[in-house]
Scaffold this active site. Sequence first.
Site, PDB file in Angstrom:
ATOM      1  N   SER A 112      22.233  -9.423  26.652  1.00 55.45           N
ATOM      2  CA  SER A 112      20.786  -9.236  26.813  1.00 55.45           C
ATOM      3  C   SER A 112      20.469  -9.199  28.316  1.00 55.45           C
ATOM      4  O   SER A 112      20.971  -8.322  29.014  1.00 55.45           O
ATOM      5  CB  SER A 112      20.029 -10.333  26.078  1.00 55.45           C
ATOM      6  OG  SER A 112      18.689  -9.986  25.885  1.00 55.45           O
ATOM      7  N   HIS A 161      20.133  -7.674  17.518  1.00 56.17           N
ATOM      8  CA  HIS A 161      20.288  -8.395  18.776  1.00 56.17           C
ATOM      9  C   HIS A 161      20.922  -9.770  18.572  1.00 56.17           C
ATOM     10  O   HIS A 161      21.425 -10.367  19.521  1.00 56.17           O
ATOM     11  CB  HIS A 161      18.918  -8.534  19.440  1.00 56.17           C
ATOM     12  CG  HIS A 161      18.959  -8.801  20.909  1.00 56.17           C
ATOM     13  ND1 HIS A 161      19.473  -7.901  21.821  1.00 56.17           N
ATOM     14  CD2 HIS A 161      18.544  -9.863  21.642  1.00 56.17           C
ATOM     15  CE1 HIS A 161      19.364  -8.388  23.041  1.00 56.17           C
ATOM     16  NE2 HIS A 161      18.808  -9.587  22.966  1.00 56.17           N
TER      17      HIS A 161
END
Length: 666
Positions: free
Chosen positions: A527, A640
Site C-alpha cells: 500500500s 487490498h
Amino acid sequence: MNDQSKRPLTADDLKTINVLSDPQFAPDGNTFAFVSTAATDDNDYTSQLFMQSLDEAQPKQWTFRDAKNGHPRFSPDGKSIVFQSDRSGTQQIWLLHTNGGEARQLTTFKHGTSNPEWVSDGNSVIFSAPLEAQDDVTSQHELSDEEHRKEKEEKSKQPLVVSRLKYKSDANGFHDEKRTQLVKYSLEEETFEQLTSADTHHHLEDITPDGKYLLYSANLSDDEDYELTNDLYLLNLSTKEKTKLTDGNGQYVSARFSPDGGKIACFGHQFAYQGATLNDLYIIDTVSGEQTCLSSNWDFQLGDAMIGDTRMGQSETGPIWSEDGKHLFFIGTDTGSTSLYQVDLTGELRVLHEDNSHVFGFALNGSNFILGISTPIDPGNFHQLDQDGKLTQLTDANKKFLDEVALSEPEALTFQADDGWEIQGWLLRPYGFDASKKYPFILEVHGGPHAMYGQTFFHELQLLAAKGYVVLYTNPRGSHGYGQEFVDACRADYGGKDYTDLMTAVDYVIKKYDFIDHDRLGVTGGSYGGFMTNWIVGHTNRFKAAVTQRCISNWLSFYGVSDIGYFFTKWELGKNLLEDPKALWDFSPLKYAENVETPLLIVHGEKDYRCPIEQGEQMFVALKHLRKEVEFVRFPDANHELSRSGKPDMRMERLNHITRWFDEYL
C-alpha cells in the site's frame, strides 16, 4: 533471539495459528465468551465461539459447525446469547442458550444480518441489515443456493449503472441500492420492526440502559456522497423522534451511553489534519447537547493503530464507562505499543496496563478486565487484569505452534533522522543467528501511512527472519504513536523526509551491526509501503532486490480509479488531479522508472479497489518496456486485504513469491 531447538517458521504456519477476538463478559462477571478464527482445509476460515470461566484453565467450545460464527452477546439475565453466523448460507442472527442445546435461527433476511445487541428488557434484539428501499422486514426470506446462483447469473447479464461518487469500496466491491438499516426483533412476539430508512448507511452505536433510546451514527446530509462526515443521532424507540447530537463537521465513532443514560462518550475529530487527525475523546450531554473534549491536552492516538497480518475479527477498544459513571476506559496507541487507559470526567489520565505489547481488545465487568494481548512472539491470548493490577493469563490458544516454532524477539532501536527527529524501529535477527556470519537484509515499510509497526505478532516479518534475513521495520514520520505533529509530517511530502527517515534507518543499522551484508540489501512494503518501495528503487540503487505489494505508482490515475482516490490524493499530497497534475506526477514513482536498476517483483490483487491493479500494471509495463528486471504476480479474486484476510492458499502463495524473489537476488 530465537530457540534453535525449534524449527523455523514457514508460510504454511498461517494455517496453524488461532486468532482470538471479541471478549464479552457474562452478567455474572465470572464467565466470558470470545471468538477464535482459524484457516480450514478447504482454503477458507472458520470462526467458533468459546466460553471460559475465570477459575477454569480451559475454555469450552460453544459452536462446532464449519462456519463463521461471531459477535456473541449475552442476554441481560445471562441465560442465552445472540450471535451472527453464516451456517445457513447467509450471515444471520442466531440464539443459543448458555445451558446447552441447539442454536435457533432468528432472522432469515435475504441479504443477511449482523451485529446484534440486546435491549435491556431481554425481550428484544436490535441488529443491522442491508435493505433496499422497497424491502419489507416482515416478509424477508433467505435465498436458497439455487436462488443465489440464479440471482448472480441474472446480475452478470446486466450492465452496472453508476450515478454516485462512492460507488465501490475495497471490502465490498461495487455498491448497489442496499443501505444498512437498523431493525428491532421481539423474541416474545417474533416480529420485526424497521427503525431507520434514510438513503444512507446506519451504524448501531448503543442502546440506553432503560431501553428507551437508540444511539446510531450516519451521514444524513444531502451532500453525503461528497462527504466523509459521520454524525451521532438519538432515536426515541417509542415516538421514533430523531435528535441530531453532533454538528455535521466531524466523524464520531464508538459512542456509548453512561450507566444513567445522561451522557455519551465517543471518539471523534473534525478533520483538522484530514486523515492524519488524532482522535479525541468527547462527552456529550444527552439533554442539553453540550459537548466536552477530555483529551485536548493529550498527544497520542485513541484506539488501536497497530499493524499486523494475523488479526481477524473485531474487538472492543473503548471508550467504555465504569459502573458508577465516573471513569472511562480505552485503548491508546503510543511509541510502538498499545495500552489500557483510564480517565475521569475532568480529563485526569491514568495508565492501567502497559507492558510494551499490543493490547488489541478488552472487556470490563466491575473492576475486572479481560485483555486481549499480542506480542512479537505470541499471536495473542486473553488475560485477566484485576483491581490490584495483577495480570493472569487465561488462554493458551497457540501452545502447539509456539512449542514447535522458533520466533525472533525484536531488538528495539531509536535513531535520529537528518533533522534531529527521533525515529523508532525494531530489528529481527535470522533463525540460527551466528554473529560471526554475514546476513542479507530486508527493510519492511508499513502501509497507511498513518498506522504503526510495533510490539505485536507479524507473521511476514518472522517468516523473513526464519528464511535467514535480518529484518528492519520502523515508524518513519507519518506513522501513529508519536503525536499529532509526527503523524501529519509526511502529508504533502511523500518521498521527502519519510524517505530519508528510512534511508537513515538503513544507514544506522549497517553501521551498528557488522553481521549485515552491505551488498545484499532488500526492501518491501504494501500500500503506502508499496508506493515507498517504488519510490526507493527510483531514487537509489543501493538495494539489490525489491518487492512492491498492492502499490501506488501513478497518483494521476489513482485519483480516479481508487475507491478513496478522489479525497485521499488531496488529503495526503495537498493537490488533486484537477488542481495540479504536474505536482501529482512529481510525486509518482512511475516518473522515475528510468532510474530503476533494482530487480523488482510486483505483487497485486486483481480485485484491489483501494490501490487498483492498474497501479502495479503501469509500473510493470514501464519497467518491462525499459528492459528492466521486473516480474508481475497477479492474485485472482484478491483485494487490498490479501495479506491479512485473503484466502489462506493465496496468502501463503504470496509469501512464497516474496521469499523466492529475495532468495534469488540476495
